[in-house]
Every structure is written in structure tokens, then in C-alpha cells.
Design a protein around this motif. Sequence first.
Motif, PDB file in Angstrom:
ATOM      1  N   THR A  44       0.864  -1.177   0.000  1.00  4.96           N
ATOM      2  CA  THR A  44       0.000   0.000   0.000  1.00  4.96           C
ATOM      3  C   THR A  44       0.901   1.228   0.000  1.00  4.96           C
ATOM      4  O   THR A  44       1.731   1.384   0.891  1.00  4.96           O
ATOM      5  N   THR A  45       0.757   2.072  -1.000  1.00  8.14           N
ATOM      6  CA  THR A  45       1.620   3.251  -1.071  1.00  8.14           C
ATOM      7  C   THR A  45       0.838   4.489  -0.656  1.00  8.14           C
ATOM      8  O   THR A  45      -0.317   4.670  -1.045  1.00  8.14           O
ATOM      9  N   LEU A  46       1.503   5.279   0.144  1.00  5.96           N
ATOM     10  CA  LEU A  46       0.906   6.525   0.617  1.00  5.96           C
ATOM     11  C   LEU A  46       1.565   7.669  -0.143  1.00  5.96           C
ATOM     12  O   LEU A  46       2.779   7.850  -0.082  1.00  5.96           O
ATOM     13  N   PHE A  47       0.762   8.394  -0.904  1.00  5.74           N
ATOM     14  CA  PHE A  47       1.287   9.532  -1.648  1.00  5.74           C
ATOM     15  C   PHE A  47       0.892  10.829  -0.951  1.00  5.74           C
ATOM     16  O   PHE A  47      -0.151  10.904  -0.310  1.00  5.74           O
ATOM     17  N   GLY A  48       1.716  11.842  -1.112  1.00  8.00           N
ATOM     18  CA  GLY A  48       1.359  13.140  -0.549  1.00  8.00           C
ATOM     19  C   GLY A  48       2.553  14.068  -0.568  1.00  8.00           C
ATOM     20  O   GLY A  48       3.697  13.624  -0.614  1.00  8.00           O
ATOM     21  N   GLU A  49       2.268  15.363  -0.542  1.00  5.39           N
ATOM     22  CA  GLU A  49       3.349  16.340  -0.545  1.00  5.39           C
ATOM     23  C   GLU A  49       4.011  16.399   0.824  1.00  5.39           C
ATOM     24  O   GLU A  49       3.501  15.835   1.797  1.00  5.39           O
ATOM     25  N   ASN A  50       5.126  17.119   0.898  1.00 11.00           N
ATOM     26  CA  ASN A  50       5.751  17.355   2.198  1.00 11.00           C
ATOM     27  C   ASN A  50       4.751  18.022   3.119  1.00 11.00           C
ATOM     28  O   ASN A  50       4.061  18.954   2.718  1.00 11.00           O
ATOM     29  N   GLY A  51       4.691  17.570   4.346  1.00 11.34           N
ATOM     30  CA  GLY A  51       3.799  18.204   5.296  1.00 11.34           C
ATOM     31  C   GLY A  51       2.358  17.750   5.178  1.00 11.34           C
ATOM     32  O   GLY A  51       1.503  18.242   5.898  1.00 11.34           O
ATOM     33  N   ALA A  52       2.089  16.806   4.272  1.00  9.30           N
ATOM     34  CA  ALA A  52       0.711  16.329   4.137  1.00  9.30           C
ATOM     35  C   ALA A  52       0.328  15.458   5.323  1.00  9.30           C
ATOM     36  O   ALA A  52      -0.846  15.257   5.593  1.00  9.30           O
ATOM     37  N   GLY A  53       1.333  14.949   6.041  1.00 12.47           N
ATOM     38  CA  GLY A  53       1.055  14.145   7.224  1.00 12.47           C
ATOM     39  C   GLY A  53       1.440  12.682   7.069  1.00 12.47           C
ATOM     40  O   GLY A  53       1.107  11.870   7.925  1.00 12.47           O
ATOM     41  N   LYS A  54       2.142  12.340   5.979  1.00 11.55           N
ATOM     42  CA  LYS A  54       2.508  10.940   5.737  1.00 11.55           C
ATOM     43  C   LYS A  54       3.366  10.392   6.873  1.00 11.55           C
ATOM     44  O   LYS A  54       3.069   9.341   7.444  1.00 11.55           O
ATOM     45  N   SER A  55       4.436  11.117   7.177  1.00  8.33           N
ATOM     46  CA  SER A  55       5.354  10.612   8.198  1.00  8.33           C
ATOM     47  C   SER A  55       4.683  10.549   9.561  1.00  8.33           C
ATOM     48  O   SER A  55       4.912   9.618  10.332  1.00  8.33           O
TER      49      SER A  55
END
Lengths: 526, 377
Positions: A44-55
Amino acid sequence: MNAAPEFEPAAGDTVLAARHIVKTYGGTHALKGVNFDIHRGKVTTLFGENGAGKSTLMKILSGVTTPTSGSIELDGQSVSFSSASDARDRGISIIHQELSLAPNLNVRDNIFMGREIRGATGVDFAEEARQTRLLMADLEEDIDPLTLVQDLRLGQQQIVEIARALSVDSRILIMDEPTSALSATEVEVLFNVIRDLTARGVSIVYISHHLEEALQITDYAVVLRDGAITATANARHINLEWIVRNMVGENFDLGSPPAGYAFGEVALSVEDVSIADASSSERSVVDRLSLEVRSGEIVCIYGLMGAGRTELLECIAGRLQPSGGRILLGGNDISRLSIAERIARGLVLVPEDRQRDGLVQTMSVGANLSLASIGSFVRGMLLSRSQERSLVHASIRDVHVKSAGGNAPIGSLSGGNQQKVVIGKMLTTNPKVMLLDEPSRGIDIGAKAEVFRLLGERATRGLAVVFSTSEVAECLSIAHRIIVMHRGRISAEFGADATKEEIMTASGEAVVSDHEEHRSHHRDRR
Amino acid sequence: MTDASPDRSRSRPRVSADGFSLAKLLLEGRAFFALIAIIIVFSLLSPYYFSVGNFLTMASHVAIFGILAVGMLLVILNGGIDLSVGSTLGFSGVIAGFLMQGVQLSTFGVILYPPVWVVAVLVCVLGALVGLINGVLIAWLKVPAFVATLGMLYVVRGAALLMTNGLTYNDLGGKPELGNTGFEWLGFNRLLDIPIGVLVMAVIALIGSIILNRTAFGRWLYASGGNERAAELSGVPVKHVQVSVYMLSGICAAVAGLILSSELTSAGPTAGTSYELTAIAAVVIGGAALTGGRGNIRGTLVGAFVIGFLSDGLVIIGVSAYWQTVFTGAVIVLAVLLNAIQYRRRVKLPSPAGSPPTSPQKDKAQTADPALEKTAG
């Protein structure tokens, strides 16, 4: 939020389900009620910009931090992790974006750090070394278990980090940017390992900025934006364009380039500047880069982490010495001047990390605001308190700092207001050129818009502004010109009418098959 | 106690309103209340303790440490430490003694007897020189402050021993016909009944307070001690500030050395041994943070008085010297404990970012890698 979930997974294959996860830091909502499923034996891959909250989300799923509210279900049972090792004991391990190895220890000791294999007489080093060799064989990497981690190049260190996560026999393996330092062949090996793991029933969560690469390996795609899930899909049904569209979205209006005035003379001119890498003398983090900025102009530098943006800005400001080239301010060579002399001539930098480089935590809001312009209120030998007070008041009004006044401790301010203090501090020196390294990092969207409006307003009064960002939406806000940096060079240059896809392609985020193509593109625009 | 610095609470150390509030006083005044407690306890235990005469005697003992502690405070505010001040104090006394004996210039066949004020100035220059070496080692050559000043502790002490071959200069009186009398003035005379040493301490404290609160240098010192990187990017000449504080600390040590040898009317090469630790203790008891950026002159002076009044009180009531050492140590530990409690509350700030900040080092390291090239697809 523009996309309803396009794909609903079957309930049975969900190994871990996060429900309504909310995480707040102070007043900032990093995650706003996220639902996230991990599928058994799938990627499952989580995409998102910096600061989107992925980490942040991954840290919560791996027990590194706890959510403000929300629940996590593992195999249908509600669980809460007290620590990362608690999560690890339940079969969840994480490969962090920042390497978390001890460079002074060898590969074997790093892999078994904290869970050493006990033998009859202390640690069974031979068994550890044997297992380390097996792991390295799996990863097709020829690294001796007794090599010190600091002697490995970064890509190999990342392999060790991966090996450590693999050594735990996890059911769920979270990989936060595992390939950022790997070569193409190493990525291939990693992907083979991932396929092997999923075949054995291990569930993988994968995060990467290299979208197309991630698309190759993933089974499910989840897109996160501003702390909320905007789209979920089976990887078979999506393409690059889908990801980009959902990642970037229709953003909050961050303003448009100020217009209705002519740019002035060239304020800042960077000529063939190279910056040597601190760790290896042959390589350059910035490679013969040239750039001109006119007064009143706003230039945005976009690039991925490691593109050399920070080094370029720090070099212009005087913190780093260039290994070649020169920097002109208003036509005068300032390459040899100190930071203080550059500030006095009207060149200032708002640094990337405001806690570390921007603020003095032990001082008040007022003392921070006046720090860069102390000279302007010294009378004779002594500081004039009344002049300082009026300067601080004017500055607080000017940049709209919401605080209890100049005497308030700096730590009592929110991130956005702290950032405004750093900007205000530099603005009180009446600069001609202002460099801002990721000015929007870690501040909420409202403060972001306010910062950009402030910069735009200053530009109309003749300030030359150069800001860097790793969020595409910010490039398309107030900048008159967008420069994309890739591996220490300018890979493309756009006007304010560029599209998000163009910019991301040029940064190496989406796959770039031929760099030269963009160089010629660059030339065409000139 | 003539520190004239305006009231500043530690939670808002700069640009404070010159107001007075009981809460602020209580917060800042831990050391001050400890001092009052010490005075009350010893006054009850001994009839001789509570008298102007005794206070002045004790104050003149405090003066030496107080002067050292002011210099030490500047260094500690910068985030450094100066272990060489005790040795510099001893060396200064020896040099003063040497100059008072007359300097023989064999090439000219004359013996120079510099007047006392010249001796004082030369000794201060010497102290500044020792500080300059410390500062250059630390600021420019990147030697850790602890190690650099530890080395200078030995070097300077050795130099003092070499100067006299381990002996002591006893004749510091000078001769009227040579025009170099008056050295004992510093240690023995009184002005308005107050020992000169105490007045010197007061003047140094006043100057220090003005420097810290009212000059650009003071602001630079607080800023570079609080966050050197931020200060540098704001145009603060952090290296100059760093060198300067060690020089000022050296000068303070030299002045203390002059006063001590004048009080003793002799200059021994081992004078001031371990005084640096007492000075550090005074600064710490006074609420300064060893990490830099927090602290003030008033607290430091109170810290020096706490140590001085405590140990003199113990002497007066006849407690053994061994117990005095134990008590002093306990006070220091207690003070640091309270500092830790006070500062811990505001050290942790909420990180407002969803994404963790990445260091430029990492940024650099990543670009360094030849394998960054991506050609998947």
C-alpha cells in the motif's frame, strides 16, 4: 476534497485498520481524522506532498508517537502501542526516512541493536554475524558485518536500515522513503525483496516521492493531502496523472504574483556558483549555477530534498563558502563578505529550520525581532530602550505577529507566528534582497497565505524575494518566476503560468528520462 | 550588592518592563532567600555573626570570588566555561610581585620600578592575554572550551611556578624613594568604611550589568549563548563575542589576583588554586544555565555571597573544615537541581510541523550520493 474513495477493499484482507486518526501539534492539525487500511500481503503506497502528514501517520502506526484521538485495529482487535518496540513486538516495524543508525558501530551491531542475541557468554556475535550475512545476501549487497556504518556510502547505509527492519520478521513493514539514496539497481533488488516478502504474506506500506517508481511496486494507492485522505484506489486503475491531481488538489489560494509595477535593476546575481559537498570533495551539491533576480521580483526555487536549494541559499547568505563562482549584490561582489556585512548591504536569509537557525529560544519576542538591527538603536555606547520598543512594536504590527507583546517568551508563539518573527527580524534591517528557505515549513495554511501576502507586498516596494519550497502549490502562488533545481543544477525555468505537472516532472519527482530535454526547454524559454 | 541592573525575570529576560512584582521576585529570588536564610540561621547560632564589622569582613572574602564569578558569568552566558581563572589569578599576583621587585634591564644597566598603577594595568593586560589565547583556541581553532581552558589552567599555573621557582614574593610594599608604594591599598584600605576589594567588585558588577543590559555587546552575548546559529545568521559577530568574553574573564581574574596578593601582602604562585570551581558554583547558584543564554549579574553576585557567607558562618560557629566542604557541595547540587526544574518546564516546545525538520547536513549527504539518479520506468 475532490475525490470520493474510488476503491473499497474487501474487509477480510485488512491486517491493520486505522480509524479516525487525529494528531495535533499545538494548534496545528497534522492529521484530521484519517482512515487507513493495510492489506495483508500487499503493498500500500501513501502519496502526498511534504507536510501532508505521511510521516506523522506512519509514526503513529509504528508506535513512535501516539494519536491525539482515533483507534487502531490489528487483525480486528483494538490496540494501542506504547512505544516503537511495543509495535515491533506485535510485528510492525518501520524504516525511517531519516537514517537511525549509529555510525560509530558496525553493521552487525546496528542490525541487532537493542535485541542482541544472547549466548552462553554474553552476546553471541558469531550468530549475529551469520544472520547479518544472510540478510545481506538477500539484499544482494556485499557488505561485511564488521564494517563500520560510517564507512558505508549513504545508499549502503539505507540497505543496512532495510536489513534491520527485515531481520525482525515483521508482519507489517513500513518503508518511509526507502529508496531516496539507492541506485537504480539497488531499487530493483529492493523491489524483488518486497515482492518476496508480500508473497510470504508480509504487508508493506510504502512512501516515496518518486511517484512512477512507487507505482511500479504498489498494489494500492492512498493519497494524503493536508492531513486528510483525498483518494484511495487499486493501483491497476490509476496512473501518474491521477496521483498528481489528487496530491496537489485545488489548493487554498496562496495569492498571485504582484503586478502593476516594473522590476528594477538586477539586485542579486549568482554567477557560476558551485558548492563542494562537505563529505566528499569531488562532488558538488550546487554545480555551476547562475541566477539573476531583479528588485521587485519574486523567484521561487522548487526542488526535492537534496536538490541543493538549502546549500545555494546558505551560500548566498554567507554561511557556506562557494567552491567556485561569485555572488553580486547590486553589482558589487560580496563573495568574500561575512554574514553580518551582507546583512548590512541588504541581503538577508530566513533559514529553513527556524528552531535551530532562526530564533533564540532564551530571549523574548522583542529581543528576537530586534536582534538583526541592534545597530539602529544604539546611542553612544548604550541601547536606547525607547527606540527599541518602538521598533519592536512597529515590527509586530508590520508582520502581524499575534503575541502578548514584545516581552512574551518566543516559545509561547505558534509556529506561524514564530516564522513571522524570523521574517520580521530580517525585514527590520531594510533588506534589498530577501532569501527564504522553505518559509512555509510547518505553519498552517492561513499563516502561509499571510506570509506570502507580506512578501508580495514587500516586492511591490522593491524587495527582491527568493524563496524555496518543496510544495508545488506554493510555486504557483506569488512567484513571478519558478526555477526548478535538480541535483545541484537548474533543470527548468518557468513563468508564473507553469503547470504543476511541468514543475514536478522537471524536479525529477515524476520520472525524467532525459535531462537534456529540460535543458533545451530551459534555453527555449530564455 | 550594588548591582543596578533593572529587574528581569528569567522567563522574559530581555526588554522587560522595569516593574516590580512579588511573583517575579520569588521566582528569581531563590538564591536571595537562601542568603537570607543563611544570615538568619548563623545569627541565631553565633552572637558574632550579625554585625556590620563581620559582614564587611565576609564581604571582602566574597569580593575575590565575586569578581571571578562576574567574568565566569560572561563566559557561561556564551555557553562556554573558563577553568583557567584560578591559575590566571595566581599568575597575576606573581607578575605583580615580580614587577614590584623592579625589572632589571641588563642591556641598559638600569632597574625599572614601575608605579603601582602601571603594575595594575600591566597585570590586567596579562589577564586579557591569557583570555585571548583561550578565546582564539575556542572560537577559531574549535578546541572545546572545557579542554582549552583546562590546558591553560596547567600552562598558566606552570608559568607562575617557573617565574618564582615555586617561591613567594613577600615584599610588595615598595619604597617611597622609588615611588612604587601603595600596593597594599587595594587589600587593606577602606573607603567610607567599606573595603576597597568590595568596592572594586561593586564597580565591576555595575559595569558588567551595564554591558549585559544596555549595550549591543550584551545583547549579542545573550543571543549567541542562546542560539549561536540564529545569532550568526542575524549578523551577530559570534566569534568576536566569544573571544571577548574570555578576555573579560581573564581581566576579572587579574583584578582578583591583584586584590588577593594585596590582602595577603604576598604573591604566591599557588594562590587561587581551585577558585575557578567556586566561581562556577557562584554562577550556577545564581541561576545561570550552563548551556548558555540565561543568567544575570545580580544572581551571580548573590551566588557568590551565598557561598562566602555560608563558609564563613561555618567557620564562626566552629564547624570543621571538612564539613564546610560537604555543605558547600550540597548547596551547589541543590542549586543546579532547582535550575533544572525551573528550566525544564520551558525547554520542550511543541514542534508545529507535521513533517519532521530535516537537517541541511542530511540534505547535503543525499546529494552527495552518486546513486541518486533515477531512471526507473
